[in-house]
Design a protein around this motif. Structure first.
Motif, PDB file in Angstrom:
ATOM      1  N   LEU A  42     -11.880   5.257  -0.560  1.00  0.00           N
ATOM      2  CA  LEU A  42     -11.286   4.382  -1.566  1.00  0.00           C
ATOM      3  C   LEU A  42     -12.282   4.149  -2.705  1.00  0.00           C
ATOM      4  O   LEU A  42     -13.497   4.205  -2.505  1.00  0.00           O
ATOM      5  CB  LEU A  42     -10.868   3.060  -0.925  1.00  0.00           C
ATOM      6  CG  LEU A  42      -9.812   3.167   0.183  1.00  0.00           C
ATOM      7  CD1 LEU A  42      -9.464   1.787   0.720  1.00  0.00           C
ATOM      8  CD2 LEU A  42      -8.561   3.888  -0.301  1.00  0.00           C
TER       9      LEU A  42
ATOM     10  N   PRO B 122      -7.415   7.803   2.111  1.00  0.00           N
ATOM     11  CA  PRO B 122      -7.610   6.480   2.722  1.00  0.00           C
ATOM     12  C   PRO B 122      -9.032   6.203   3.169  1.00  0.00           C
ATOM     13  O   PRO B 122      -9.446   5.039   3.240  1.00  0.00           O
ATOM     14  CB  PRO B 122      -6.645   6.492   3.912  1.00  0.00           C
ATOM     15  CG  PRO B 122      -5.598   7.488   3.549  1.00  0.00           C
ATOM     16  CD  PRO B 122      -6.313   8.539   2.760  1.00  0.00           C
ATOM     17  N   ASP B 123      -9.805   7.256   3.480  1.00  0.00           N
ATOM     18  CA  ASP B 123     -11.185   7.053   3.920  1.00  0.00           C
ATOM     19  C   ASP B 123     -12.193   7.155   2.774  1.00  0.00           C
ATOM     20  O   ASP B 123     -13.401   7.088   2.997  1.00  0.00           O
ATOM     21  CB  ASP B 123     -11.556   8.038   5.030  1.00  0.00           C
ATOM     22  CG  ASP B 123     -11.419   9.498   4.600  1.00  0.00           C
ATOM     23  OD1 ASP B 123     -10.840   9.757   3.518  1.00  0.00           O
ATOM     24  OD2 ASP B 123     -11.897  10.369   5.341  1.00  0.00           O
TER      25      ASP B 123
ATOM     26  N   VAL C  25      -5.570  -0.037   5.354  1.00  0.00           N
ATOM     27  CA  VAL C  25      -5.466   1.393   5.655  1.00  0.00           C
ATOM     28  C   VAL C  25      -5.029   1.634   7.094  1.00  0.00           C
ATOM     29  O   VAL C  25      -4.074   2.389   7.350  1.00  0.00           O
ATOM     30  CB  VAL C  25      -6.796   2.108   5.357  1.00  0.00           C
ATOM     31  CG1 VAL C  25      -6.784   3.517   5.940  1.00  0.00           C
ATOM     32  CG2 VAL C  25      -7.037   2.159   3.854  1.00  0.00           C
TER      33      VAL C  25
ATOM     34  N   LEU D 191       0.869  -1.165   0.000  1.00  0.00           N
ATOM     35  CA  LEU D 191       0.000   0.000   0.000  1.00  0.00           C
ATOM     36  C   LEU D 191       0.910   1.220   0.000  1.00  0.00           C
ATOM     37  O   LEU D 191       1.640   1.457   0.971  1.00  0.00           O
ATOM     38  CB  LEU D 191      -0.917   0.003   1.219  1.00  0.00           C
ATOM     39  CG  LEU D 191      -1.981   1.107   1.227  1.00  0.00           C
ATOM     40  CD1 LEU D 191      -2.948   0.946   0.056  1.00  0.00           C
ATOM     41  CD2 LEU D 191      -2.745   1.124   2.540  1.00  0.00           C
TER      42      LEU D 191
ATOM     43  N   ARG E  39      -2.944  10.326   1.021  1.00  0.00           N
ATOM     44  CA  ARG E  39      -3.440   9.625  -0.167  1.00  0.00           C
ATOM     45  C   ARG E  39      -2.700   8.299  -0.308  1.00  0.00           C
ATOM     46  O   ARG E  39      -1.534   8.179   0.093  1.00  0.00           O
ATOM     47  CB  ARG E  39      -3.218  10.455  -1.433  1.00  0.00           C
ATOM     48  CG  ARG E  39      -3.934  11.796  -1.461  1.00  0.00           C
ATOM     49  CD  ARG E  39      -3.722  12.485  -2.801  1.00  0.00           C
ATOM     50  NE  ARG E  39      -2.295  12.654  -3.096  1.00  0.00           N
ATOM     51  CZ  ARG E  39      -1.808  12.897  -4.316  1.00  0.00           C
ATOM     52  NH1 ARG E  39      -2.621  13.000  -5.346  1.00  0.00           N
ATOM     53  NH2 ARG E  39      -0.504  13.050  -4.492  1.00  0.00           N
ATOM     54  N   VAL E  40      -3.401   7.322  -0.898  1.00  0.00           N
ATOM     55  CA  VAL E  40      -2.772   6.042  -1.228  1.00  0.00           C
ATOM     56  C   VAL E  40      -2.902   5.811  -2.725  1.00  0.00           C
ATOM     57  O   VAL E  40      -3.864   6.258  -3.361  1.00  0.00           O
ATOM     58  CB  VAL E  40      -3.403   4.864  -0.444  1.00  0.00           C
ATOM     59  CG1 VAL E  40      -3.158   5.027   1.047  1.00  0.00           C
ATOM     60  CG2 VAL E  40      -4.888   4.718  -0.740  1.00  0.00           C
TER      61      VAL E  40
ATOM     62  N   GLN F 161      -4.163  -2.713  -4.130  1.00  0.00           N
ATOM     63  CA  GLN F 161      -2.800  -2.258  -3.863  1.00  0.00           C
ATOM     64  C   GLN F 161      -1.851  -2.865  -4.898  1.00  0.00           C
ATOM     65  O   GLN F 161      -2.171  -3.865  -5.555  1.00  0.00           O
ATOM     66  CB  GLN F 161      -2.370  -2.628  -2.437  1.00  0.00           C
ATOM     67  CG  GLN F 161      -2.051  -4.098  -2.208  1.00  0.00           C
ATOM     68  CD  GLN F 161      -3.282  -4.944  -1.940  1.00  0.00           C
ATOM     69  OE1 GLN F 161      -4.412  -4.485  -2.008  1.00  0.00           O
ATOM     70  NE2 GLN F 161      -3.057  -6.224  -1.618  1.00  0.00           N
TER      71      GLN F 161
ATOM     72  N   PHE G 231       1.773   5.087   0.126  1.00  0.00           N
ATOM     73  CA  PHE G 231       1.299   6.376   0.645  1.00  0.00           C
ATOM     74  C   PHE G 231       2.081   7.508  -0.004  1.00  0.00           C
ATOM     75  O   PHE G 231       3.281   7.367  -0.269  1.00  0.00           O
ATOM     76  CB  PHE G 231       1.509   6.451   2.165  1.00  0.00           C
ATOM     77  CG  PHE G 231       0.573   5.585   2.945  1.00  0.00           C
ATOM     78  CD1 PHE G 231      -0.616   6.092   3.457  1.00  0.00           C
ATOM     79  CD2 PHE G 231       0.866   4.245   3.170  1.00  0.00           C
ATOM     80  CE1 PHE G 231      -1.486   5.288   4.175  1.00  0.00           C
ATOM     81  CE2 PHE G 231      -0.001   3.429   3.886  1.00  0.00           C
ATOM     82  CZ  PHE G 231      -1.179   3.956   4.391  1.00  0.00           C
TER      83      PHE G 231
ATOM     84  N   LEU H 205      -1.495   3.242   7.925  1.00  0.00           N
ATOM     85  CA  LEU H 205      -1.338   4.574   8.516  1.00  0.00           C
ATOM     86  C   LEU H 205      -0.490   4.521   9.782  1.00  0.00           C
ATOM     87  O   LEU H 205       0.299   5.440  10.051  1.00  0.00           O
ATOM     88  CB  LEU H 205      -2.708   5.178   8.819  1.00  0.00           C
ATOM     89  CG  LEU H 205      -3.478   5.711   7.606  1.00  0.00           C
ATOM     90  CD1 LEU H 205      -4.912   6.053   8.000  1.00  0.00           C
ATOM     91  CD2 LEU H 205      -2.783   6.920   7.004  1.00  0.00           C
TER      92      LEU H 205
END
Length: 199
Positions: A171, A168-169, A183, A66, A74-75, A88, A68, A187
């Motif tokens: 997607l 991340p919140d 996530v 994943l 942001r991912v 991912q 970042f 994080l």
């Protein structure tokens, strides 16, 4: 002079297999699902180095990441070219890989086109899921958090239909199973490794 082993020979996988056993044996799972997948993967690794190769029909270990951005807000996900879901970055290990973290970093670099990625060598998740490899197999996927430098520019590879940065919140959909659960531990890894993120 010792000849190199042919691709897929168990000898190619010895160092990577040893790393996988060491990493997963010492790892504290980040969720009950990850704990169950870790136990299954350690059982798979009992088959020896061949369990790292995609030719192992009973299942094989893969590595994913994943990614970042430099701010942690942001991912980076790819819209997978075969199953058309956001996921991912990552995939199969290769005979030249020496560590799981190295395999995940190689895959993330190849699939994102981003240079200067850094990886936390402690996994954030393990997941076991069915795939179509070899006519039907299992991926025992060991997942890591990877961190892009400021100003990173992505480039779509042959593996993907698209790449995208997402909060991340929030997607995207359709999302591959298991991606969302990366996530929270991802994080946590970001805060540990990048305590002073770029603004």
């Amino acid at each position: 002079m010792v000849a190199e082993s042919p691709r897929g020979d168990a000898d190619d996988w010895t160092a990577l297999h040893a790393d996988a056993v060491a990493v997963l044996s010492g790892w504290a799972p980040t969720s009950p699902d990850a704990a169950a997948a870790r136990a299954r993967t350690l059982g798979l690794l009992d088959a020896g180095p061949i369990s790292m190769a995609r030719e192992h029909r009973a299942g094989h270990v893969t590595a994913s990441a994943l990614v970042f951005d430099a701010t942690g807000t942001r991912v980076l996900l790819c819209l997978h070219g075969k199953f058309h879901k956001w996921v991912q970055l990552g995939g199969h290990c290769e005979p030249g890989d020496r560590t799981l973290a190295g395999a995940a970093l190689r895959e993330a670099t190849e699939e994102s086109g981003v240079t200067g990625l850094r990886i936390d060598p402690t996994p954030i998740d393990v997941d076991v899921h069915p795939v179509a490899c070899q006519g039907g197999s299992l991926h025992h996927d060991v997942r890591f958090a990877v961190f892009a430098p400021a100003g990173a520019t992505e480039r779509v590879s042959a593996e993907s239909e698209a790449l995208g940065w997402f909060p991340p919140d929030r997607l995207p959909h359709p999302l591959a199973g298991g991606t969302a659960r990366l996530v929270t531990p991802g994080l946590a890894a970001f805060r540990r490794v990048c305590p002073h993120p770029a603004s």
